[in-house]
Motif scaffolding. Structure first.
Motif, short mmCIF file in Angstrom:
data_model
loop_
_atom_site.label_atom_id
_atom_site.label_comp_id
_atom_site.label_asym_id
_atom_site.label_seq_id
_atom_site.Cartn_x
_atom_site.Cartn_y
_atom_site.Cartn_z
N LYS A 1 6.56 2.13 -10.19
CA LYS A 1 6.66 0.51 -10.13
C LYS A 1 8.01 0.15 -10.80
O LYS A 1 8.58 -0.75 -10.17
N GLN B 1 10.67 0.75 -8.41
CA GLN B 1 10.54 0.27 -7.02
C GLN B 1 10.29 1.19 -5.92
O GLN B 1 10.33 0.76 -4.79
N GLU C 1 4.22 -2.97 -6.29
CA GLU C 1 3.06 -3.16 -7.23
C GLU C 1 2.15 -2.18 -7.24
O GLU C 1 2.10 -1.68 -6.27
N LEU C 2 1.46 -2.05 -8.21
CA LEU C 2 0.58 -0.89 -8.57
C LEU C 2 -0.48 -0.89 -7.46
O LEU C 2 -1.21 -0.10 -7.20
N HIS D 1 -0.01 1.09 -4.65
CA HIS D 1 0.38 2.57 -5.08
C HIS D 1 -0.48 3.53 -4.21
O HIS D 1 -1.94 3.02 -4.01
#
Length: 335
Positions: A247, A250, A254-255, A258
């Protein structure tokens, strides 16, 4: 869930010791060594730990490493991290270190390795946290420089379990280091490498087929290639995934984007790690806590991730079994 994450026994397999350099410790060591740094306070260092790409991070990372001069400095850095391990129920840590970052500044290899190794020995004795060392080659430097580091390491071979490959990935494919990896394996080191963080799936293929690595550090971009995913599963190779690092740099915006859960669902063997916790906003437990919330991971998922961390550690069978038994006892009581 947070109490469960805090309590569960776990191992950390992807950790750069230079990336554990907390602002306060950096400030204290710089002062102790009378080294001028471009920060007038701990707060200023904290503010500098903001970046949004790998290169910006590496710039401040190498600047911080510049205050490490004496064996005691490397000892203090390492022991500080291992104390944090003990508080998080990290039972075992596999610590990467970058000799070239220091030897290129005129610091002797033995100063680096002795400081780190002695801290590991004391942490096992005082904190009951086991550890082993991974010597990483810097991929932005030529292969000849890695050969020099390999040569410097040989008198201390008993202190080092494996070799790794880190730093700027783009433009520095694994194939660049084919010869030094072959020589390192011949010398008795286990081969590991960062692949597929910035680089595409073909970098992961190279790491597997040319460097013949036994574990993939990061590996996010493996998902670009279905055949690669199947090959990783077939070869039973684990990925050391670093959510907060991804995160911060970049790799994922956003997690919640993931790929960790997708990797698990595909049957890939995934572990959670902090990478460079001082810089990326959290130690290992914080990585677990935040990725759990973002992806709604269950206790069973957390257990699987912790189990993988022991099963794919570079440990002997008996030690693995001891840690896995601890883990199973905790899970049976708390699931």
């Amino acid at each position: 869930m947070e109490a469960f994450i805090q309590g569960i026994p776990k191992a950390e397999l992807h950790l750069h010791i230079e990336g554990t350099f907390e602002p306060q410790l950096m400030f204290d060591i710089a002062k102790r060594n009378r080294i001028s740094i471009p920060f007038n306070s701990v707060k200023e260092i904290e503010l500098a730990y903001n970046f949004d790409c790998l290169q910006d991070f590496l710039d401040i990372y190498y600047q911080g490493a510049g205050v490490l001069i004496h064996e005691q400095d490397f000892y203090d850095l390492t022991y500080s991290y291992l104390e944090k391990c003990a508080k998080q129920n990290i039972r075992h840590a596999e610590i990467m270190f970058d000799p070239q970052t220091h030897t290129d500044r005129g610091i002797e290899f033995k100063t680096v390795i002795n400081g780190i190794h002695n801290a590991c020995v004391d942490a096992m004795k005082n904190l009951q946290v086991s550890s082993l060392l991974i010597m990483s080659y810097l991929r932005h430097l030529p292969q000849e420089a890695a050969f020099k580091t390999l040569e410097q390491s040989l008198p201390f071979k008993k202190h080092i379990a494996a070799i790794g490959l880190d730093s700027s990935e783009k433009g520095n494919p694994p194939s660049k280091f084919k010869d030094v990896f072959q020589a390192s394996v011949k010398a008795g080191y286990i081969p590991l490498a960062h692949a597929g963080e910035e680089g595409d799936a073909d970098y992961v293929w190279e790491a597997l087929d040319i460097l013949e690595i036994k574990r993939i550090d990061h590996g996010n971009n493996s998902l670009q290639d279905d055949a690669l995913v199947q090959e990783i599963i077939k070869r039973n190779i684990a990925l050391t995934v670093c959510p907060l690092s991804n995160k911060a740099l970049q790799v994922v915006p956003e997690l919640r984007n993931h790929p960790l859960k997708k990797m698990m669902d595909l049957g890939m063997k995934v572990t959670v790690n902090s990478d460079d916790p001082a810089y990326f906003g959290g130690q290992l437990n914080q990585n677990f806590i935040e990725i759990q919330k973002a992806l709604s991971l269950t206790k069973k998922d957390i257990y699987e991730l912790a189990k993988n961390s022991f099963e794919y550690a570079l440990l002997d069978k008996n030690t693995k079994l001891k840690y896995l038994n601890e883990l199973d006892a905790f899970y049976a009581k708390n699931k």
